[in-house]
Design an enzyme around this catalytic site. Structure first.
Site, PDB file in Angstrom:
ATOM      1  CG  HIS A  14       2.441 -62.909 -34.815  1.00 45.24           C
ATOM      2  ND1 HIS A  14       2.550 -63.490 -33.658  1.00 45.24           N
ATOM      3  CD2 HIS A  14       1.464 -62.171 -34.672  1.00 45.24           C
ATOM      4  CE1 HIS A  14       1.748 -62.946 -32.468  1.00 45.24           C
ATOM      5  NE2 HIS A  14       1.036 -62.009 -33.325  1.00 45.24           N
ATOM      6  CG  HIS A  16      -3.083 -59.771 -34.929  1.00 45.00           C
ATOM      7  ND1 HIS A  16      -3.942 -60.353 -34.096  1.00 45.00           N
ATOM      8  CD2 HIS A  16      -1.905 -59.645 -34.444  1.00 45.00           C
ATOM      9  CE1 HIS A  16      -3.102 -60.512 -32.927  1.00 45.00           C
ATOM     10  NE2 HIS A  16      -1.753 -60.304 -33.307  1.00 45.00           N
ATOM     11  NE  ARG A  18      -6.859 -56.185 -35.243  1.00 43.64           N
ATOM     12  CZ  ARG A  18      -6.431 -56.681 -34.211  1.00 43.64           C
ATOM     13  NH1 ARG A  18      -6.522 -57.983 -33.882  1.00 43.64           N
ATOM     14  NH2 ARG A  18      -5.637 -55.901 -33.479  1.00 43.64           N
ATOM     15  CG  ASN A  42      -6.413 -61.732 -31.602  1.00 48.26           C
ATOM     16  OD1 ASN A  42      -6.164 -61.925 -32.719  1.00 48.26           O
ATOM     17  ND2 ASN A  42      -5.883 -60.796 -30.696  1.00 48.26           N
ATOM     18  CE  LYS A  96      -0.372 -66.037 -29.802  1.00 49.75           C
ATOM     19  NZ  LYS A  96      -0.574 -64.814 -30.551  1.00 49.75           N
ATOM     20  CG  HIS A 135       0.541 -62.965 -25.982  1.00 51.08           C
ATOM     21  ND1 HIS A 135       0.423 -61.983 -26.701  1.00 51.08           N
ATOM     22  CD2 HIS A 135       1.011 -62.582 -24.929  1.00 51.08           C
ATOM     23  CE1 HIS A 135       0.648 -60.728 -26.233  1.00 51.08           C
ATOM     24  NE2 HIS A 135       0.993 -61.184 -24.902  1.00 51.08           N
ATOM     25  CG  HIS A 169       4.659 -61.242 -29.812  1.00 53.88           C
ATOM     26  ND1 HIS A 169       4.857 -61.551 -28.544  1.00 53.88           N
ATOM     27  CD2 HIS A 169       3.179 -61.131 -30.197  1.00 53.88           C
ATOM     28  CE1 HIS A 169       3.424 -61.894 -28.114  1.00 53.88           C
ATOM     29  NE2 HIS A 169       2.679 -61.642 -29.394  1.00 53.88           N
ATOM     30  CG  ASP A 241       1.984 -58.794 -32.905  1.00 51.99           C
ATOM     31  OD1 ASP A 241       0.822 -59.415 -33.164  1.00 51.99           O
ATOM     32  OD2 ASP A 241       2.244 -58.374 -31.807  1.00 51.99           O
ATOM     33  CB  ALA A 257      -2.215 -53.681 -26.542  1.00 48.28           C
TER      34      ALA A 257
HETATM   35  O1  DOR Z   1      -0.186 -55.446 -29.127  1.00 47.45           O
HETATM   36  C1  DOR Z   1      -0.787 -56.444 -29.538  1.00 47.45           C
HETATM   37  N1  DOR Z   1      -1.923 -56.722 -30.343  1.00 47.45           N
HETATM   38  N2  DOR Z   1      -0.449 -57.614 -29.056  1.00 47.45           N
HETATM   39  C2  DOR Z   1      -0.906 -58.845 -29.052  1.00 47.45           C
HETATM   40  O2  DOR Z   1      -0.674 -59.810 -28.795  1.00 47.45           O
HETATM   41  C3  DOR Z   1      -2.542 -58.883 -30.041  1.00 47.45           C
HETATM   42  C4  DOR Z   1      -2.388 -57.834 -30.825  1.00 47.45           C
HETATM   43  C5  DOR Z   1      -3.816 -57.475 -31.069  1.00 47.45           C
HETATM   44  O3  DOR Z   1      -4.583 -58.366 -31.579  1.00 47.45           O
HETATM   45  O4  DOR Z   1      -4.153 -56.321 -31.244  1.00 47.45           O
HETATM   46 ZN    ZN Z   2      -0.332 -60.825 -32.282  1.00 45.91          ZN
END
Ligand code: DOR
Ligand code: ZN
Length: 338
Positions: A14, A16, A18, A42, A96, A135, A169, A241, A257
């Site tokens: 898991h 990210h 970007r 995302n 997802k 999630h 997570h 994550d 976040a």
């Molecule tokens: O803290 C997080 N950041 N939780 C998530 O589920 C998404 C992630 C983000 O894409 O920044």
């Molecule tokens: Zn995530």
């Protein structure tokens, strides 16, 4: 000779990555150690169809041909059965599910998760042997959001017993029971949820770099999750994550976040498992469980050697106009990849 250890085909289930400059800056931290991983959809334009998934896949492959990106498809209310077949035929098999508004770029997520149309898509996903990554958070009180979401997972798990469901997570000790209750429920665990609790975020001075979703919870939750990781529970795999955000966004109001944990992840996991005399379970936690549970095959075995040589985590990753602050910035770690 200092102590060393070999990890075969480490996987981050898991993360990210970007896009644009952030992608180019953070991706090497992952591909230096991991042979593959589950990449979250995302982005500013969510990866919600086969075409976008293929485009993102090619972008990642162009940056690192040796890394196997398991691109996830962002489940939106618009996803059709026809598109689902197209997605699967291109080799993408993880959906997802973001509850609408739960976290970063989740505005296109699902508001009525158990609506008939969604259930139809999930039923087809089950037939296609796809995987549903969730999630798992309600819109309720922050510390109870995951717990409040569990009935939805239970419902999906019962209705579609052959659909593999991943609680991403996992952060609340009350969720663990579902792994034992349903054959088709699995989980990923992050480094931050197994080592930190709410006090690390706000018990002293507020540390926005530790603000993430789901929020860090109690010492009891942390310790139960750590136990799950150290024992390499067969239904659990490592998923960092790692979620980079520009420092300016982490320090703004509202703060973004996400915890950027990609730097020296395997080294930090070695340190943690060594501290708890569980190094023999690390291979299962960072690879074997995932290979088995997600039905993965790798033609080659890459052996990643990690040695007892200390080094420090970077204080920050510089971008052209900003920076990204990693988890445990500046901390000394007693292991290094060689
Ligand atoms: O803290 C997080 N950041 N939780 C998530 O589920 C998404 C992630 C983000 O894409 O920044
Ligand atoms: Zn995530």
């Amino acid at each position: 000779m200092s102590q060393s250890l070999i990890l075969k085909n480490p996987l981050d289930m898991h993360l990210h990555l970007r896009e644009g400059e952030v992608l180019e800056s953070v991706f090497p931290y992952t591909y230096q150690g991991f042979v593959g991983g589950v990449v979250m959809p995302n982005l500013s334009t969510p990866i919600s169809n086969a075409h976008l998934a293929l485009e993102y896949y090619n972008t990642l492959k162009a940056l690192c041909a040796d890394f196997t990106p398991l691109i996830t498809i962002y489940l939106t209310p618009k996803l059709s059965i026809q598109e689902l077949h197209q997605i699967k035929s291109l080799g993408f098999k993880i959906l997802k599910l973001y509850p609408k508004g739960a976290t970063t770029n989740s505005q296109d997520g699902m508001s009525e998760i158990l609506a008939p149309q969604t259930l139809e898509v999930l039923s087809e996903a089950e037939k296609l042997e796809m995987i549903l990554s969730i999630h798992a958070e309600s819109g309720g009180y922050s510390l109870d959001r995951e717990f409040e979401f569990l009935p939805i997972i239970a419902q999906i798990a019962q209705t579609f017993p052959k659909l593999k469901i991943i609680i991403e997570h996992l952060s609340d000790h009350r969720s663990i029971e579902l792994l034992n209750r349903y054959d088709n429920v699995f989980a990923t665990l992050t480094l931050h949820h197994i080592t930190l609790c709410l006090d690390d975020l706000l018990g002293g001075g507020l540390n926005p770099h530790l603000f993430c979703k789901p929020i860090l919870k109690s010492p009891k939750d942390r310790d139960a999750l750590l136990e799950l990781a150290l024992s390499a529970h067969p239904k659990v795999s490592f998923g960092s994550d790692s979620a980079p955000h520009l420092a300016s966004k982490k320090l703004s109001n509202p703060a973004s976040a996400g915890i950027f944990s990609a730097p020296l992840l395997l080294e930090q996991l070695c340190e943690l498992f060594e501290k708890h005399q569980a190094l023999e379970n690390l291979q299962a936690f960072v690879s074997d469980n995932a290979v088995r549970n997600y039905g993965l095959t790798f033609e080659k075995v890459r052996e990643v050697k990690i040695q007892k040589i200390s080094q420090k985590l970077p204080q920050a990753i510089s971008l052209s106009n900003d920076q990204i602050i990693p988890l445990n910035a500046g901390k000394e770690i007693s292991w290094s990849m060689i």
